[in-house]
Design a protein around this motif. Structure first.
Motif, PDB file in Angstrom:
ATOM      1  N   SER A  11      30.421 -54.823 109.705  1.00 50.58           N
ATOM      2  CA  SER A  11      30.173 -53.870 110.666  1.00 50.58           C
ATOM      3  C   SER A  11      31.334 -53.336 111.309  1.00 50.58           C
ATOM      4  CB  SER A  11      29.413 -54.377 112.006  1.00 50.58           C
ATOM      5  OG  SER A  11      30.067 -55.102 112.628  1.00 50.58           O
ATOM      6  N   ASP A  12      31.499 -52.129 111.936  1.00 53.80           N
ATOM      7  CA  ASP A  12      32.716 -51.527 112.661  1.00 53.80           C
ATOM      8  C   ASP A  12      33.648 -51.438 111.628  1.00 53.80           C
ATOM      9  OD1 ASP A  12      33.364 -49.978 114.761  1.00 53.80           O
ATOM     10  OD2 ASP A  12      34.446 -51.642 115.502  1.00 53.80           O
ATOM     11  N   TYR A  13      33.572 -51.106 110.320  1.00 52.46           N
ATOM     12  CA  TYR A  13      34.857 -50.828 109.407  1.00 52.46           C
ATOM     13  C   TYR A  13      35.416 -51.866 108.895  1.00 52.46           C
ATOM     14  CZ  TYR A  13      33.823 -46.055 111.276  1.00 52.46           C
ATOM     15  OH  TYR A  13      33.158 -45.115 111.577  1.00 52.46           O
ATOM     16  N   VAL A  14      34.603 -53.223 109.107  1.00 47.25           N
ATOM     17  CA  VAL A  14      35.208 -54.709 108.581  1.00 47.25           C
ATOM     18  C   VAL A  14      34.570 -54.741 107.313  1.00 47.25           C
ATOM     19  CG1 VAL A  14      35.336 -56.986 109.228  1.00 47.25           C
ATOM     20  CG2 VAL A  14      35.645 -55.008 110.837  1.00 47.25           C
ATOM     21  N   ILE A  15      35.087 -55.163 106.382  1.00 47.88           N
ATOM     22  CA  ILE A  15      34.786 -55.832 105.302  1.00 47.88           C
ATOM     23  C   ILE A  15      35.250 -57.310 104.882  1.00 47.88           C
ATOM     24  CG2 ILE A  15      34.636 -55.267 102.681  1.00 47.88           C
ATOM     25  CD1 ILE A  15      35.110 -52.526 103.011  1.00 47.88           C
ATOM     26  N   ARG A  16      34.468 -58.168 104.303  1.00 46.25           N
ATOM     27  CA  ARG A  16      34.568 -59.406 103.796  1.00 46.25           C
ATOM     28  C   ARG A  16      34.934 -59.182 102.430  1.00 46.25           C
ATOM     29  NH1 ARG A  16      31.283 -63.990 105.699  1.00 46.25           N
ATOM     30  NH2 ARG A  16      29.723 -62.386 105.031  1.00 46.25           N
ATOM     31  N   LEU A  17      36.080 -59.736 102.002  1.00 43.54           N
ATOM     32  CA  LEU A  17      36.376 -59.583 100.477  1.00 43.54           C
ATOM     33  C   LEU A  17      36.475 -61.173 100.171  1.00 43.54           C
ATOM     34  CD1 LEU A  17      39.336 -57.165 100.712  1.00 43.54           C
ATOM     35  CD2 LEU A  17      36.978 -56.953 100.028  1.00 43.54           C
ATOM     36  N   LYS A  18      36.158 -61.369  98.907  1.00 41.39           N
ATOM     37  CA  LYS A  18      36.068 -62.757  98.138  1.00 41.39           C
ATOM     38  C   LYS A  18      36.845 -62.362  96.887  1.00 41.39           C
ATOM     39  CE  LYS A  18      31.948 -64.758  99.822  1.00 41.39           C
ATOM     40  NZ  LYS A  18      30.760 -65.464  99.748  1.00 41.39           N
ATOM     41  N   PHE A  19      38.104 -63.086  96.595  1.00 37.86           N
ATOM     42  CA  PHE A  19      38.850 -62.908  95.533  1.00 37.86           C
ATOM     43  C   PHE A  19      38.699 -63.779  94.473  1.00 37.86           C
ATOM     44  CE2 PHE A  19      41.117 -60.739  99.195  1.00 37.86           C
ATOM     45  CZ  PHE A  19      41.509 -59.587  98.330  1.00 37.86           C
TER      46      PHE A  19
ATOM     47  N   LYS B 104      28.749 -44.478 107.329  1.00 38.53           N
ATOM     48  CA  LYS B 104      27.686 -44.520 106.163  1.00 38.53           C
ATOM     49  C   LYS B 104      28.531 -44.219 104.730  1.00 38.53           C
ATOM     50  CE  LYS B 104      23.165 -42.474 104.709  1.00 38.53           C
ATOM     51  NZ  LYS B 104      22.207 -41.653 105.029  1.00 38.53           N
ATOM     52  N   GLN B 105      29.595 -43.262 104.884  1.00 40.67           N
ATOM     53  CA  GLN B 105      30.570 -42.977 103.753  1.00 40.67           C
ATOM     54  C   GLN B 105      31.360 -44.231 103.700  1.00 40.67           C
ATOM     55  OE1 GLN B 105      32.674 -39.376 103.113  1.00 40.67           O
ATOM     56  NE2 GLN B 105      30.896 -38.221 103.799  1.00 40.67           N
ATOM     57  N   PHE B 106      31.997 -44.851 104.610  1.00 40.80           N
ATOM     58  CA  PHE B 106      32.679 -45.828 104.499  1.00 40.80           C
ATOM     59  C   PHE B 106      32.109 -47.056 103.883  1.00 40.80           C
ATOM     60  CE2 PHE B 106      34.544 -49.757 105.989  1.00 40.80           C
ATOM     61  CZ  PHE B 106      35.832 -49.706 105.531  1.00 40.80           C
ATOM     62  N   ALA B 107      30.859 -47.284 104.300  1.00 42.03           N
ATOM     63  CA  ALA B 107      30.238 -48.465 103.687  1.00 42.03           C
ATOM     64  C   ALA B 107      29.707 -48.369 102.294  1.00 42.03           C
ATOM     65  CB  ALA B 107      29.056 -48.790 104.738  1.00 42.03           C
ATOM     66  N   ASN B 108      29.800 -47.205 101.853  1.00 43.83           N
ATOM     67  CA  ASN B 108      29.285 -46.835 100.533  1.00 43.83           C
ATOM     68  C   ASN B 108      30.524 -46.979  99.387  1.00 43.83           C
ATOM     69  OD1 ASN B 108      27.569 -46.133  98.258  1.00 43.83           O
ATOM     70  ND2 ASN B 108      28.324 -43.956  98.760  1.00 43.83           N
ATOM     71  N   PHE B 109      31.091 -48.281  99.381  1.00 46.99           N
ATOM     72  CA  PHE B 109      32.244 -48.627  98.342  1.00 46.99           C
ATOM     73  C   PHE B 109      31.638 -49.403  97.128  1.00 46.99           C
ATOM     74  CE2 PHE B 109      32.046 -51.903 101.582  1.00 46.99           C
ATOM     75  CZ  PHE B 109      31.833 -52.997 100.799  1.00 46.99           C
ATOM     76  N   GLU B 110      32.319 -49.420  96.177  1.00 45.84           N
ATOM     77  CA  GLU B 110      31.986 -50.159  94.941  1.00 45.84           C
ATOM     78  C   GLU B 110      33.320 -50.962  94.548  1.00 45.84           C
ATOM     79  OE1 GLU B 110      29.582 -48.051  91.840  1.00 45.84           O
ATOM     80  OE2 GLU B 110      30.927 -46.561  92.644  1.00 45.84           O
ATOM     81  N   ILE B 111      33.045 -52.004  93.952  1.00 47.76           N
ATOM     82  CA  ILE B 111      34.024 -52.996  93.195  1.00 47.76           C
ATOM     83  C   ILE B 111      34.230 -52.547  91.723  1.00 47.76           C
ATOM     84  CG2 ILE B 111      34.876 -55.235  92.493  1.00 47.76           C
ATOM     85  CD1 ILE B 111      33.266 -56.408  94.914  1.00 47.76           C
TER      86      ILE B 111
END
Length: 94
Positions: free
Chosen positions: A26-34, A63-70
């Protein structure tokens, strides 16, 4: 001169750094797993709010920010419109 090689040691295999999973919290925060098991929680909001570039500022639309891909092990927005160096993400700073 005598050279001894111990072939019983496990060879260290170099694995390039990759992101295996990413979850928008939420609020422009992303959890990443390497791919080495390390997890990082990255707050992108300071970067986005400080940027003056219009192609970055548009991602203040959550909405645009949350639309990412790996893609190829990296976090990617809109076909490489916004992307960050993996090493920076791994260190938890952008």
């Amino acid at each position: 001169m005598k050279i001894l090689v111990d072939y019983t040691e496990e060879e260290k295999v170099f694995k390039p750094l990759k992101i295996n999973a990413a979850k928008y919290l939420s609020d422009y925060v992303i959890r990443l797993k390497f791919n080495d098991g390390i997890e990082k929680i990255i707050d992108f909001k300071p970067f986005l709010t400080k940027s003056i570039h219009p192609s970055v500022k548009k991602y203040l639309d959550e909405k645009q920010f949350a639309n990412f891909e790996i893609i190829n092990g990296n976090l990617n927005w809109n076909d490489y419109d916004m992307i960050f160096p993996l090493e920076d993400l791994y260190m938890g700073k952008i």
